[in-house]
Enzyme design. Sequence first.
Site, PDB file in Angstrom:
ATOM      1  CD  GLU A 190      -2.840   0.978   0.024  1.00  0.00           C
ATOM      2  OE1 GLU A 190      -3.322  -0.089  -0.395  1.00  0.00           O
ATOM      3  OE2 GLU A 190      -2.991   2.059  -0.570  1.00  0.00           O
TER       4      GLU A 190
ATOM      5  CB  CYS B 171       2.641  -3.351  -7.371  1.00  0.00           C
ATOM      6  SG  CYS B 171       0.902  -3.333  -7.661  1.00  0.00           S
TER       7      CYS B 171
ATOM      8  CB  ILE C  17      -2.546  -7.777  -6.847  1.00  0.00           C
ATOM      9  CG1 ILE C  17      -2.211  -9.229  -7.217  1.00  0.00           C
ATOM     10  CG2 ILE C  17      -3.484  -7.727  -5.643  1.00  0.00           C
ATOM     11  CD1 ILE C  17      -1.376  -9.962  -6.180  1.00  0.00           C
TER      12      ILE C  17
ATOM     13  CG  HIS D 123       2.562  -8.309  -7.367  1.00  0.00           C
ATOM     14  ND1 HIS D 123       3.053  -7.825  -6.180  1.00  0.00           N
ATOM     15  CD2 HIS D 123       1.488  -7.558  -7.655  1.00  0.00           C
ATOM     16  CE1 HIS D 123       2.302  -6.828  -5.760  1.00  0.00           C
ATOM     17  NE2 HIS D 123       1.347  -6.643  -6.638  1.00  0.00           N
TER      18      HIS D 123
ATOM     19  CD  GLU E  23       6.032  -9.708  -5.610  1.00  0.00           C
ATOM     20  OE1 GLU E  23       6.381  -9.414  -6.773  1.00  0.00           O
ATOM     21  OE2 GLU E  23       5.090  -9.139  -5.031  1.00  0.00           O
TER      22      GLU E  23
HETATM   23  N1  GLN Z   1      -3.184  -0.320  -4.902  1.00  0.00           N
HETATM   24  C1  GLN Z   1      -1.942  -0.240  -4.194  1.00  0.00           C
HETATM   25  C2  GLN Z   1      -1.518   1.211  -3.991  1.00  0.00           C
HETATM   26  O1  GLN Z   1      -2.084   2.081  -4.554  1.00  0.00           O
HETATM   27  C3  GLN Z   1      -0.869  -1.001  -4.929  1.00  0.00           C
HETATM   28  C4  GLN Z   1      -1.231  -2.449  -5.025  1.00  0.00           C
HETATM   29  C5  GLN Z   1      -0.087  -3.376  -4.965  1.00  0.00           C
HETATM   30  O2  GLN Z   1       1.040  -3.009  -4.632  1.00  0.00           O
HETATM   31  N2  GLN Z   1      -0.352  -4.630  -5.217  1.00  0.00           N
HETATM   32  O3  GLN Z   1      -0.603   1.466  -3.268  1.00  0.00           O
END
Ligand code: GLN
Length: 202
Positions: free
Chosen positions: A52, A83, A141, A178, A180
């Site tokens: 996050e 991400c 994701i 991702h 990983e």
């Molecule tokens: N939605 C997350 C964000 O905005 C990122 C999602 C993720 O790292 N899988 O930080």
Amino acid sequence: MVDEKITIGVLALQGAFFEHAQMLKHFNVEVREIRQKKDLKGIFGLIIPGGESTTMSILMKKQSFRDELIKIIKNGLPVFGTCAGAILLSKKIKGNKSSEGLSLMNIEIERNAYGGQLDSFEEDVVLNLNDEKKRFHAIFIRAPKIIDVSENVDVLSRNSRNEIIMAREKNMLVATFHPELTSGLAVHEYFIQMCGRFTQKP
Ligand code: GLN
């Protein structure tokens, strides 16, 4: 001659750091979880995992090592953001006036661009790594979307919708998926090659 292993750090404040550390164990490198400023000393590369981005940026400030991170990445430390990590590296986040992240890479990114958790998806993509094309199973994701890159940024992969999903600008690498979470090692291998070329200033 003793073959000294290089140390790769994984930012371990929040998110999928454990999975990245497990991936790195497939290679001949030392892995270090990074939680505070002093952990950064002597590393040859840093992975900023998914998770996050807002939480991670708050934690980075609390640990007061955000400024140090910015400094060492500007000095050439190889960094790989996946991400949420990619969001933290972006200079521009759509809809945000100022980026509260690290704001280093000349890309614009849109958070949660495909919707919520239930809109996560997977697909096989092709990565262009060192003039070689590699098939890779990419898992998205709550993924962000890279919506713009400046001309000095290399696009390394696009998905079936022709959206940029992996890009590099000098020592900075980002992916919106991702790597990983799959068994494919190509992405981590590419990043470790970047780290192997990094020479630390004395
Ligand atoms: N939605 C997350 C964000 O905005 C990122 C999602 C993720 O790292 N899988 O930080």
